[in-house]
Design a protein around this motif. Structure first.
Motif, PDB file in Angstrom:
ATOM      1  N   GLY A  63      -2.148  -0.605  -3.388  1.00 28.19           N
ATOM      2  CA  GLY A  63      -2.239  -0.094  -2.011  1.00 28.19           C
ATOM      3  C   GLY A  63      -1.027  -0.476  -1.179  1.00 28.19           C
ATOM      4  O   GLY A  63      -1.089  -0.499   0.053  1.00 28.19           O
TER       5      GLY A  63
ATOM      6  N   GLY B 277      -0.546  -2.989   3.253  1.00 29.64           N
ATOM      7  CA  GLY B 277       0.177  -3.184   1.994  1.00 29.64           C
ATOM      8  C   GLY B 277       1.683  -3.110   2.162  1.00 29.64           C
ATOM      9  O   GLY B 277       2.424  -3.920   1.588  1.00 29.64           O
TER      10      GLY B 277
ATOM     11  N   LEU C 143       1.649  -0.607  -6.689  1.00 32.32           N
ATOM     12  CA  LEU C 143       0.904   0.491  -7.323  1.00 32.32           C
ATOM     13  C   LEU C 143       0.102   1.211  -6.240  1.00 32.32           C
ATOM     14  O   LEU C 143      -0.645   0.571  -5.495  1.00 32.32           O
ATOM     15  CB  LEU C 143      -0.042  -0.065  -8.393  1.00 32.32           C
ATOM     16  N   ASP C 144       0.261   2.515  -6.157  1.00 31.52           N
ATOM     17  CA  ASP C 144      -0.434   3.251  -5.099  1.00 31.52           C
ATOM     18  C   ASP C 144      -0.658   4.694  -5.561  1.00 31.52           C
ATOM     19  O   ASP C 144       0.205   5.298  -6.189  1.00 31.52           O
ATOM     20  CB  ASP C 144       0.407   3.229  -3.817  1.00 31.52           C
ATOM     21  N   LYS C 145      -1.831   5.218  -5.212  1.00 28.77           N
ATOM     22  CA  LYS C 145      -2.157   6.611  -5.557  1.00 28.77           C
ATOM     23  C   LYS C 145      -1.499   7.588  -4.585  1.00 28.77           C
ATOM     24  O   LYS C 145      -1.454   8.788  -4.840  1.00 28.77           O
ATOM     25  CB  LYS C 145      -3.688   6.753  -5.483  1.00 28.77           C
TER      26      LYS C 145
ATOM     27  N   ALA D 213      -3.372   8.250   3.139  1.00 26.12           N
ATOM     28  CA  ALA D 213      -3.012   7.023   3.867  1.00 26.12           C
ATOM     29  C   ALA D 213      -1.791   6.317   3.278  1.00 26.12           C
ATOM     30  O   ALA D 213      -1.248   5.413   3.899  1.00 26.12           O
ATOM     31  CB  ALA D 213      -4.194   6.053   3.865  1.00 26.12           C
TER      32      ALA D 213
ATOM     33  N   ALA E 181      -0.132   5.529  -9.222  1.00 29.26           N
ATOM     34  CA  ALA E 181      -1.292   5.520 -10.128  1.00 29.26           C
ATOM     35  C   ALA E 181      -2.566   5.307  -9.324  1.00 29.26           C
ATOM     36  O   ALA E 181      -2.534   4.820  -8.190  1.00 29.26           O
ATOM     37  CB  ALA E 181      -1.150   4.407 -11.160  1.00 29.26           C
ATOM     38  N   ASP E 182      -3.680   5.678  -9.978  1.00 23.96           N
ATOM     39  CA  ASP E 182      -5.005   5.561  -9.375  1.00 23.96           C
ATOM     40  C   ASP E 182      -5.692   4.349 -10.002  1.00 23.96           C
ATOM     41  O   ASP E 182      -5.794   4.279 -11.240  1.00 23.96           O
ATOM     42  CB  ASP E 182      -5.769   6.864  -9.685  1.00 23.96           C
TER      43      ASP E 182
ATOM     44  N   VAL F  95      -8.651   3.761 -10.278  1.00 20.37           N
ATOM     45  CA  VAL F  95      -9.867   4.177 -10.992  1.00 20.37           C
ATOM     46  C   VAL F  95      -9.538   4.564 -12.444  1.00 20.37           C
ATOM     47  O   VAL F  95     -10.405   4.561 -13.307  1.00 20.37           O
ATOM     48  CB  VAL F  95     -10.542   5.349 -10.231  1.00 20.37           C
TER      49      VAL F  95
ATOM     50  N   ALA G 238      -5.560  -1.822  -2.373  1.00 21.21           N
ATOM     51  CA  ALA G 238      -5.864  -0.385  -2.459  1.00 21.21           C
ATOM     52  C   ALA G 238      -7.328  -0.150  -2.105  1.00 21.21           C
ATOM     53  O   ALA G 238      -8.219  -0.794  -2.652  1.00 21.21           O
ATOM     54  CB  ALA G 238      -5.574   0.133  -3.859  1.00 21.21           C
TER      55      ALA G 238
ATOM     56  N   GLU H  71     -10.125   2.917   0.134  1.00 27.78           N
ATOM     57  CA  GLU H  71     -10.409   3.845   1.224  1.00 27.78           C
ATOM     58  C   GLU H  71     -10.827   2.946   2.377  1.00 27.78           C
ATOM     59  O   GLU H  71     -11.707   2.089   2.210  1.00 27.78           O
ATOM     60  CB  GLU H  71     -11.533   4.801   0.833  1.00 27.78           C
TER      61      GLU H  71
ATOM     62  N   VAL I  52      -8.154  -8.513  -1.140  1.00 22.84           N
ATOM     63  CA  VAL I  52      -8.028  -8.427   0.324  1.00 22.84           C
ATOM     64  C   VAL I  52      -9.220  -7.643   0.872  1.00 22.84           C
ATOM     65  O   VAL I  52      -9.396  -6.466   0.544  1.00 22.84           O
ATOM     66  CB  VAL I  52      -6.696  -7.747   0.707  1.00 22.84           C
TER      67      VAL I  52
ATOM     68  N   THR J 283     -12.496  -7.432   4.191  1.00 25.18           N
ATOM     69  CA  THR J 283     -12.675  -7.246   5.635  1.00 25.18           C
ATOM     70  C   THR J 283     -13.800  -8.123   6.168  1.00 25.18           C
ATOM     71  O   THR J 283     -14.725  -8.490   5.418  1.00 25.18           O
ATOM     72  CB  THR J 283     -13.006  -5.756   5.893  1.00 25.18           C
TER      73      THR J 283
ATOM     74  N   LYS K 293     -16.915  -2.427   0.370  1.00 26.16           N
ATOM     75  CA  LYS K 293     -16.068  -3.623   0.335  1.00 26.16           C
ATOM     76  C   LYS K 293     -16.912  -4.857  -0.031  1.00 26.16           C
ATOM     77  O   LYS K 293     -16.456  -5.719  -0.788  1.00 26.16           O
ATOM     78  CB  LYS K 293     -15.372  -3.845   1.685  1.00 26.16           C
TER      79      LYS K 293
ATOM     80  N   ASN L 121      -6.770  -5.062  12.102  1.00 25.42           N
ATOM     81  CA  ASN L 121      -5.310  -5.188  12.211  1.00 25.42           C
ATOM     82  C   ASN L 121      -4.740  -4.109  13.108  1.00 25.42           C
ATOM     83  O   ASN L 121      -5.326  -3.035  13.250  1.00 25.42           O
ATOM     84  CB  ASN L 121      -4.656  -4.999  10.843  1.00 25.42           C
TER      85      ASN L 121
ATOM     86  N   LYS M  29      -7.097   5.455  13.153  1.00 30.17           N
ATOM     87  CA  LYS M  29      -7.714   4.218  13.633  1.00 30.17           C
ATOM     88  C   LYS M  29      -7.470   4.095  15.135  1.00 30.17           C
ATOM     89  O   LYS M  29      -6.537   4.700  15.680  1.00 30.17           O
ATOM     90  CB  LYS M  29      -7.133   3.005  12.894  1.00 30.17           C
TER      91      LYS M  29
HETATM   92  P1  NAD Z   1      -4.777   2.104   4.298  1.00 33.25           P
HETATM   93  O1  NAD Z   1      -5.858   3.131   4.269  1.00 33.25           O
HETATM   94  O2  NAD Z   1      -3.709   2.194   5.328  1.00 33.25           O
HETATM   95  O3  NAD Z   1      -4.047   2.044   2.894  1.00 33.25           O
HETATM   96  C1  NAD Z   1      -4.735   2.076   1.681  1.00 33.25           C
HETATM   97  C2  NAD Z   1      -3.727   2.310   0.570  1.00 33.25           C
HETATM   98  O4  NAD Z   1      -4.445   2.352  -0.675  1.00 33.25           O
HETATM   99  C3  NAD Z   1      -2.977   3.639   0.693  1.00 33.25           C
HETATM  100  O5  NAD Z   1      -1.612   3.447   0.441  1.00 33.25           O
HETATM  101  C4  NAD Z   1      -3.625   4.521  -0.368  1.00 33.25           C
HETATM  102  O6  NAD Z   1      -2.743   5.493  -0.891  1.00 33.25           O
HETATM  103  C5  NAD Z   1      -4.007   3.481  -1.421  1.00 33.25           C
HETATM  104  N1  NAD Z   1      -5.117   3.931  -2.275  1.00 33.25           N
HETATM  105  C6  NAD Z   1      -6.300   4.478  -1.866  1.00 33.25           C
HETATM  106  N2  NAD Z   1      -7.054   4.785  -2.954  1.00 33.25           N
HETATM  107  C7  NAD Z   1      -6.338   4.410  -4.046  1.00 33.25           C
HETATM  108  C8  NAD Z   1      -6.599   4.457  -5.449  1.00 33.25           C
HETATM  109  N3  NAD Z   1      -7.734   4.965  -5.923  1.00 33.25           N
HETATM  110  N4  NAD Z   1      -5.660   3.963  -6.286  1.00 33.25           N
HETATM  111  C9  NAD Z   1      -4.494   3.440  -5.814  1.00 33.25           C
HETATM  112  N5  NAD Z   1      -4.192   3.397  -4.514  1.00 33.25           N
HETATM  113  C10 NAD Z   1      -5.113   3.862  -3.625  1.00 33.25           C
HETATM  114  O7  NAD Z   1      -5.541   0.700   4.392  1.00 33.25           O
HETATM  115  P2  NAD Z   1      -5.122  -0.644   5.126  1.00 33.25           P
HETATM  116  O8  NAD Z   1      -5.590  -0.593   6.522  1.00 33.25           O
HETATM  117  O9  NAD Z   1      -3.697  -0.942   4.830  1.00 33.25           O
HETATM  118  O10 NAD Z   1      -6.053  -1.682   4.373  1.00 33.25           O
HETATM  119  C11 NAD Z   1      -5.619  -2.317   3.154  1.00 33.25           C
HETATM  120  C12 NAD Z   1      -6.722  -3.238   2.664  1.00 33.25           C
HETATM  121  O11 NAD Z   1      -7.019  -4.218   3.643  1.00 33.25           O
HETATM  122  C13 NAD Z   1      -8.027  -2.517   2.352  1.00 33.25           C
HETATM  123  O12 NAD Z   1      -8.572  -3.087   1.182  1.00 33.25           O
HETATM  124  C14 NAD Z   1      -8.909  -2.803   3.565  1.00 33.25           C
HETATM  125  O13 NAD Z   1     -10.263  -2.806   3.199  1.00 33.25           O
HETATM  126  C15 NAD Z   1      -8.416  -4.184   3.940  1.00 33.25           C
HETATM  127  N6  NAD Z   1      -8.547  -4.514   5.372  1.00 33.25           N
HETATM  128  C16 NAD Z   1      -8.073  -3.668   6.335  1.00 33.25           C
HETATM  129  C17 NAD Z   1      -8.173  -4.022   7.681  1.00 33.25           C
HETATM  130  C18 NAD Z   1      -7.617  -3.141   8.779  1.00 33.25           C
HETATM  131  O14 NAD Z   1      -7.820  -3.456   9.966  1.00 33.25           O
HETATM  132  N7  NAD Z   1      -6.913  -2.076   8.479  1.00 33.25           N
HETATM  133  C19 NAD Z   1      -8.752  -5.252   8.035  1.00 33.25           C
HETATM  134  C20 NAD Z   1      -9.227  -6.097   7.019  1.00 33.25           C
HETATM  135  C21 NAD Z   1      -9.113  -5.721   5.695  1.00 33.25           C
END
Ligand code: NAD
Ligand code: TYD
Length: 351
Positions: free
Chosen positions: A11, A17, A36-38, A42, A62-63, A65, A86, A88, A130, A132, A161, A187, A196
């Motif tokens: 991610g 990330g 590594l990112d799909k 996002a 890559a995914d 999953v 990584a 949703e 990582v 929440t 989560k 964040n 968001k």
């Molecule tokens: P984001 O949605 O901005 O980014 C998620 C990333 O994961 C993207 O780059 C997406 O392409 C990638 N991704 C999604 N599905 C994928 C898959 N199947 N395979 C590979 N890559 C995949 O999310 P974020 O806000 O940067 O959050 C990152 C992490 O931190 C998450 O696990 C989230 O639960 C956690 N988190 C976020 C917050 C927040 O406020 N944003 C707070 C606490 C924890």
């Protein structure tokens, strides 16, 4: 080159990330950082242009999953550690369609755990998950989430989560996988996708569009600057104890309506608008289903045990964030064209 560690950051092209990848690539030239990112809606490689030519950086699309794809990456890069982001990540999207959240957040996480378990021998490894604070559910007007608070997720996002956290802990207890978990509050900062609250409001204020506040705007969130979250992950990854969870937060609670008003004032000022002009855009809309009232973090453990604390105040961080959005209109314009428009209409029309 003989890398000290080959760290897989999943991610890494997303919001948090990309800040973490940048920090790790620049701070640790002896580590190889494999992002590594799909590249879902996002994920954005433009978030990483300043590290893309660094010798200790590699990107793999890559995914998580896809078990074969994950195995290939472990083999090809001889992965020694994982920092797993990584996911949703948007609650509203999880309400519209939970299955994608189950696939990536639960199945994808278990896939990574399996590969790490099969691949790693010995104890010089870390799987840092990582997560929440939303796994703890919703607070009333009093109290804070500690690491001992019972899990009580309420949205499909937080349920997915919470489930992933349980699997990470299960791999520690059952197989001895060296894991760490961090549970962070909301964040904010640069490169945040404008679905968001904070980036959506900044973007709408700039374009003089309605500012959709859910319900009465009384819900409370604890906001932390994204770079401080990245530094907390760095600290926990290096110094945190195996098998432990660490809460990360800013002791910085705001009701949504106060925060939106604050953003209005900040932007009126920066855009030379009449005082109070942007507040007129505030529109109260139908509440989110199952809307958690309040999140607030007790970060005593990470502060006392590991010496981490936020580096800047909310006011400073918010101003930096607003400036970044005003200076990077091309980044925002690119992602708010195309599919974002369909998303926005679906979520906000007739609300
Ligand atoms: P984001 O949605 O901005 O980014 C998620 C990333 O994961 C993207 O780059 C997406 O392409 C990638 N991704 C999604 N599905 C994928 C898959 N199947 N395979 C590979 N890559 C995949 O999310 P974020 O806000 O940067 O959050 C990152 C992490 O931190 C998450 O696990 C989230 O639960 C956690 N988190 C976020 C917050 C927040 O406020 N944003 C707070 C606490 C924890
Ligand atoms: P969000 O940024 O989606 O984060 P989370 O739901 O994970 O905390 O939302 C933050 C708060 O802002 C939450 O209480 C819902 C509210 N909100 C609005 O009032 N209007 C909006 O358009 C959005 C996206 C969120």
């Amino acid at each position: 080159m003989n890398w000290r560690k080959n760290i897989l950051i999943t991610g890494g092209a997303g919001f948090i990330g990309s800040h973490l990848v940048r920090l790790m690539v620049n701070k640790y030239p002896s580590y190889r950082i494999i992002c590594l990112d799909k590249l879902t809606y996002a994920g954005n490689l433009k978030n990483l242009t300043d590290v893309e030519n660094a010798p200790n950086y590699a990107f793999v699309k890559a995914d998580i999953v896809d078990a074969n794809a994950v195995e290939t990456v472990f083999n090809e890069y001889q992965i020694t550690d994982v920092i797993h982001l990584a996911a949703e990540s948007h609650v509203d999207r999880s309400i519209e369609g939970p299955m994608e959240f189950v696939m990536t957040n639960v199945v994808g996480t278990v896939n990574l755990l399996q590969k790490a378990k099969d691949f790693w021998k010995g104890d010089h490894h870390v799987f840092h998950h990582v997560s929440t604070d939303e796994v703890y559910g919703s607070l009333g007007n009093e109290g804070l989430f500690t690491e001992e608070t019972a899990y009580d997720p309420r949205s499909p996002y937080s349920a997915s989560k919470a489930s992933s956290d349980h699997f990470v802990n299960a791999f520690y207890h059952t197989y001895g996988l060296p894991i760490k978990i961090s549970n962070c509050s909301n964040n904010y900062g640069s490169h945040h996708f404008p679905e968001k609250l904070i980036p959506l409001m900044i973007n709408n204020i700039v374009h003089k569009k309605p500012l959709p506040v859910y319900g009465k705007g009384e819900n409370v969130r604890d906001w932390l600057w994204v770079n401080d979250h990245a530094s907390a992950i760095d600290t926990i990854f290096h110094k945190g104890r195996i098998g432990e969870s660490y809460n990360v937060g800013g002791l910085n609670e705001w009701t949504n309506i106060d925060l939106v008003r604050h953003l209005c004032r900040l932007l009126d000022n920066k855009l030379n608008r009449r005082a109070g002009e942007s507040e007129e855009l505030i529109t109260f809309v139908t509440d989110r289903a199952g809307h958690d009232l309040r999140y607030a973090i007790d970060a005593t453990k990470i502060e006392k045990e590991l010496g981490w604390k936020p580096s800047i105040t909310f006011e400073e961080g918010l101003e930096k964030t607003v400036d970044w959005y005003l200076e990077n209109t091309a980044w925002v314009d690119e992602i708010t064209s195309g599919s974002y428009r369909n998303y926005y209409e679906k979520m906000y029309q007739n609300r």
